[in-house]
Structures are given as structure tokens and as C-alpha cells.
Design an enzyme around this catalytic site. Structure first.
Site, PDB file in Angstrom:
ATOM      1  CG  ASP A 157      -9.912   3.348   0.603  1.00 24.77           C
ATOM      2  OD1 ASP A 157     -10.049   2.900   1.707  1.00 24.77           O
ATOM      3  OD2 ASP A 157      -8.654   3.488   0.101  1.00 24.77           O
ATOM      4  CG  HIS A 158     -10.761   6.202   3.796  1.00 28.54           C
ATOM      5  ND1 HIS A 158      -9.451   6.933   4.075  1.00 28.54           N
ATOM      6  CD2 HIS A 158     -10.074   4.784   4.138  1.00 28.54           C
ATOM      7  CE1 HIS A 158      -8.638   6.369   4.167  1.00 28.54           C
ATOM      8  NE2 HIS A 158      -8.843   4.826   4.292  1.00 28.54           N
ATOM      9  CG  HIS A 204      -7.243   0.305  -1.500  1.00 29.41           C
ATOM     10  ND1 HIS A 204      -6.706   0.620  -0.225  1.00 29.41           N
ATOM     11  CD2 HIS A 204      -7.515  -0.929  -1.293  1.00 29.41           C
ATOM     12  CE1 HIS A 204      -6.365  -0.553   0.357  1.00 29.41           C
ATOM     13  NE2 HIS A 204      -6.947  -1.519  -0.325  1.00 29.41           N
ATOM     14  CG  HIS A 209      -1.948   0.988   1.389  1.00 29.55           C
ATOM     15  ND1 HIS A 209      -1.665   2.394   1.531  1.00 29.55           N
ATOM     16  CD2 HIS A 209      -3.303   1.179   0.944  1.00 29.55           C
ATOM     17  CE1 HIS A 209      -2.726   3.117   1.638  1.00 29.55           C
ATOM     18  NE2 HIS A 209      -3.815   2.461   1.345  1.00 29.55           N
ATOM     19  CE1 TYR A 258     -11.624   0.860   5.283  1.00 29.23           C
ATOM     20  CE2 TYR A 258     -10.796   2.476   6.809  1.00 29.23           C
ATOM     21  CZ  TYR A 258     -10.546   1.707   5.768  1.00 29.23           C
ATOM     22  OH  TYR A 258      -9.298   1.353   4.900  1.00 29.23           O
ATOM     23  CB  CYS A 279      -4.539   3.466  -1.959  1.00 29.57           C
ATOM     24  SG  CYS A 279      -5.675   4.679  -1.220  1.00 29.57           S
TER      25      CYS A 279
HETATM   26  C1  DNO Z   1      -6.338   2.888   4.927  1.00 32.72           C
HETATM   27  C2  DNO Z   1      -5.761   1.656   4.565  1.00 32.72           C
HETATM   28  C3  DNO Z   1      -4.470   1.479   5.030  1.00 32.72           C
HETATM   29  C4  DNO Z   1      -4.128   0.124   4.637  1.00 32.72           C
HETATM   30  C5  DNO Z   1      -2.667  -0.311   5.140  1.00 32.72           C
HETATM   31  C6  DNO Z   1      -1.981  -1.533   4.672  1.00 32.72           C
HETATM   32  O1  DNO Z   1      -7.602   3.005   4.857  1.00 32.72           O
HETATM   33  O2  DNO Z   1      -5.892   1.609   3.066  1.00 32.72           O
HETATM   34  O3  DNO Z   1      -4.652   1.454   6.372  1.00 32.72           O
HETATM   35  O4  DNO Z   1      -4.931  -0.819   5.330  1.00 32.72           O
HETATM   36  O5  DNO Z   1      -1.799   0.724   4.768  1.00 32.72           O
HETATM   37  O6  DNO Z   1      -1.135  -2.092   5.271  1.00 32.72           O
END
Ligand code: DNO
Length: 356
Positions: free
Chosen positions: A317-318, A272, A207, A331, A245
Site C-alpha cells: 500500500d502507500h 492491502h 474498504h 503511490y 487494509c
Molecule cells: C487508499 C485506498 C482507498 C481505496 C478506496 C476504495 O489508498 O486504499 O482510496 O482505494 O477507499 O474505494
């Protein structure tokens, strides 16, 4: 493309598996065992129980986010060999239970960082935000307490609890670690685990650093295309891959996300996909997934995945907190479920437009 949804487990998540199952398309689950400290072995019974719980709810699990990396691996201290042995054993067990991708990060001390977990967006919703000036005012060794104060009982959602009590010690350990040294330590780790991944068919997906620039004087090595180029070359195997991401890289407008997807497509195992609104260099807040709400064009991002023949895992994602929901910042259920519906809609339209 296989759509998924991140879930922290029944003890740590306000979202239930039953709710995930009702999201259109019943996405796969991206799971974890959040209580196991970095560097320790994941017991077989725990992995079996996680898989069973998800299966019993009528869902699949093929992605883990994350198996965290112990700091000794990042700093290159002697303890790393024991931690790498545990990591290897964990990869083998995860493969027995059908896991295909492991997401991890190589950020020193902190995983993703924000300065406000509840920034009001003006329509009654809240979202995570980041202001560089605020970060500059923080004494990093007290950051856990500073940020936790605004977090309504959750620690910063992505942070690894086992590191929070050891911040002084951790900062000292990274004092002399340059970016080059950190990259060399990543190489040492990858050289040990990638042959095992090849044998057991489990892909590693790093990531990016979030935000994608240095903070608190700590080295960061996954910020942009040049960094990705370097890390993929550390061990040139398809099993050494990426979690791309969009919202994370996208916080720096110099990162052209569709171009990065097209360039590194074959090595992206986990996507992501989210939007972000960048206000000025170093200042951004998260928004809904919709293109017109943020700085990124989600259609162009999905099109780039389509054009590169992406067959990996994807997740929204978020999300913002909307409709009065309370939960783990970023989340919750509602806005991420809206995100999935939107991403699926874009994907269906792109697929059909390309058939004609
Ligand atoms: C944030 C996530 C990160 C991810 C880590 C992977 O929302 O995408 O916290 O899980 O960096 O280790």
C-alpha cells in the site's frame, strides 16, 4: 496469495506498466477508470481498452479499485435505484473481462483523509500523515482547497473528483444520516448487487474507513471488528467481503490486525498490506513497510494470512516518496516496489518454514 500493484492508468499515474512488469514476480495490476463519475455506467469499450493495454504490456488485471458508490446510494435518495442499475450492469461487463474482485468504500463525502501529504521523515523521505488537531481546525466544506494547496497539482490521491465541487450539498444530504441509516443503505445496495455477483463470480470487497474513526461529524461504519461483523451479516454471502487494509485499521491501536485476519479470513478477498506509525490517539504517519519502522508487525500479519489459507489478492500500500521520485502521494513506484519485495520475502520464508 496473488500479489498485485495498483495503477491509475496511463493518463493519471507517474508509474508505467513497463516498470510494474519489472517488479520481482511481475505483479498483477489493480486498475480503474478514474474519470468515470460515481453512479455512471462503465462503458464496455473502456473496460476492453483497459484490459488490452494491460495485457499488451504482459500483465494481468483481475481486480478493480474502485467502482465508486454514488452518494444517493449512501444517503438512500431516490436516485439510488438508477445508480444501482448502472453498478449491476458494470459488474456484469467487468466479469466478461475476467474481473474477480471489486474494491469499493462506503465512506460519506471523503475517501481517505490526511493532513500532510509530504511530512518529512528525517531521512530525506516524505510520507502521508494525519493529525486530529489539524482536522479539527478545518472547515470541512473548504477542505478540498485547503488540502489541495499542499498537493503539488494532485488532488488528495484517493478522493473522487466528482464530489469535490459539491461539498456543501453533500454535507447537507448526510445531515440526518445516522450510522444505522448508513448501514441500512449499505444493506439495500448489497441486497441488490450480491445476487448478481454470485451469478457472475465477482466478489465485492469493502474498504475500511480511513482513518478508522468518525471525522467532520459524518457517520462511518467500517472502523473495527464489530463493524465488520455487522456488515458481513447484512448479506451473508462469501461475495459480500472485505478489503482488509492493515495500515488503515492499524491507525487505531485497538484494532488487532492479525486477530482480525484470523477472524474474518474467509471473507477477505483483497489484502492491502502496509505499516503505519501511531504517535498518540488520532495522530499517525505512514512509514516504509518494514516492521521495525512502524507500529505494526508485518511478519505477524503475513503469518495470519498464511495460517488462514489466504488465496486472494494482495498489494503493497502507500509508499513514502524516496530517491527524489515525484508522483501521486502514497503511490510512487520505488517504495511500493520495495514493499512488494519485502512482503514476498516474508511470504516465501513463512511458506518454507511451514513445509519443514
Ligand atoms: C487508499 C485506498 C482507498 C481505496 C478506496 C476504495 O489508498 O486504499 O482510496 O482505494 O477507499 O474505494
Amino acid at each position: 496469495m496473488k500479489m498485485t500493484f495498483r495503477w491509475f492508468g496511463s493518463k493519471d499515474d507517474s508509474v508505467t506498466l513497463e516498470q510494474i512488469r519489472q517488479i520481482p514476480g511481475s505483479p498483477g495490476v489493480v486498475g480503474t477508470l478514474p474519470d468515470i463519475p460515481a453512479g455512471e455506467l462503465w462503458p464496455k469499450e473502456r473496460i476492453a481498452a483497459l484490459k488490452k493495454e494491460i495485457h499488451d504490456a504482459g500483465l494481468e488485471i483481475e481486480v478493480i479499485e474502485s467502482v465508486n458508490i454514488h452518494d444517493s446510494i449512501k444517503t438512500g435518495e431516490p436516485e439510488r435505484d438508477r445508480c444501482i442499475d448502472n453498478y449491476i450492469a458494470t459488474i456484469k461487463t467487468l466479469s466478461e473481462y475476467g474481473i474477480k474482485v471489486i474494491c469499493y468504500n462506503f465512506m460519506p463525502v471523503f475517501d481517505w483523509t490526511r493532513t500532510n501529504l509530504y511530512k518529512p521523515l528525517g531521512d530525506g523521505s516524505t510520507a502521508l500523515s494525519y493529525e486530529q488537531d489539524e482536522v479539527n481546525k478545518i472547515n470541512p466544506e473548504n477542505i478540498a482547497e485547503t488540502i489541495a494547496k499542499g498537493a503539488k497539482g494532485y488532488s488528495l490521491p484517493g478522493w473522487e473528483p466528482s464530489r469535490m465541487g459539491r461539498l456543501k450539498e453533500l454535507f447537507a444530504a448526510y445531515k440526518n444520516i445516522t450510522e444505522e441509516a448508513l448501514a441500512a443503505n449499505l444493506k439495500y445496495f448489497l441486497q441488490a448487487v450480491i445476487p448478481v455477483c454470485e451469478k457472475y463470480d465477482v466478489k465485492m470487497a469493502i474498504h475500511p474507513d480511513d482513518p478508522p474513526w468518525g471525522i467532520f461529524g459524518l457517520p462511518r461504519i467500517v472502523k473495527n471488528a464489530a463493524d465488520i461483523e455487522r456488515l458481513l451479516a447484512l448479506v451473508d454471502s462469501p461475495y459480500n467481503g472485505l478489503t482488509l487494509c492493515s495500515g488503515c485499521f492499524g491507525a487505531n491501536p485497538q484494532n488487532d490486525i492479525p486477530a482480525m485476519i484470523r477472524r474474518f479470513g474467509k471473507r477477505i478477498h483483497f489484502a492491502h498490506v502496509r505499516n503505519v506509525k501511531v504517535h498518540s490517539p488520532g495522530n499517525f504517519n505512514e512509514v516504509s513497510h518494514l516492521s521495525s519502522d512502524g507500529s505494526l508487525d508485518l511478519y505477524e500479519i503475513m503469518k495470519a494470512y498464511y495460517d488462514t489459507g489466504f488465496t486472494g489478492y494482495m498489494r503493497p500500500d502507500h509508499g513514502r516518496m524516496i530517491w527524489g521520485e515525484e508522483g501521486r502521494p502514497g503511490y510512487g513506484l520505488y517504495d511500493r516496489a520495495l514493499g512488494i519485495a519485502y512482503l514476498n520475502g516474508l511470504w516465501e520464508a513463512i511458506v518454507k518454514a511451514n513445509r519443514r
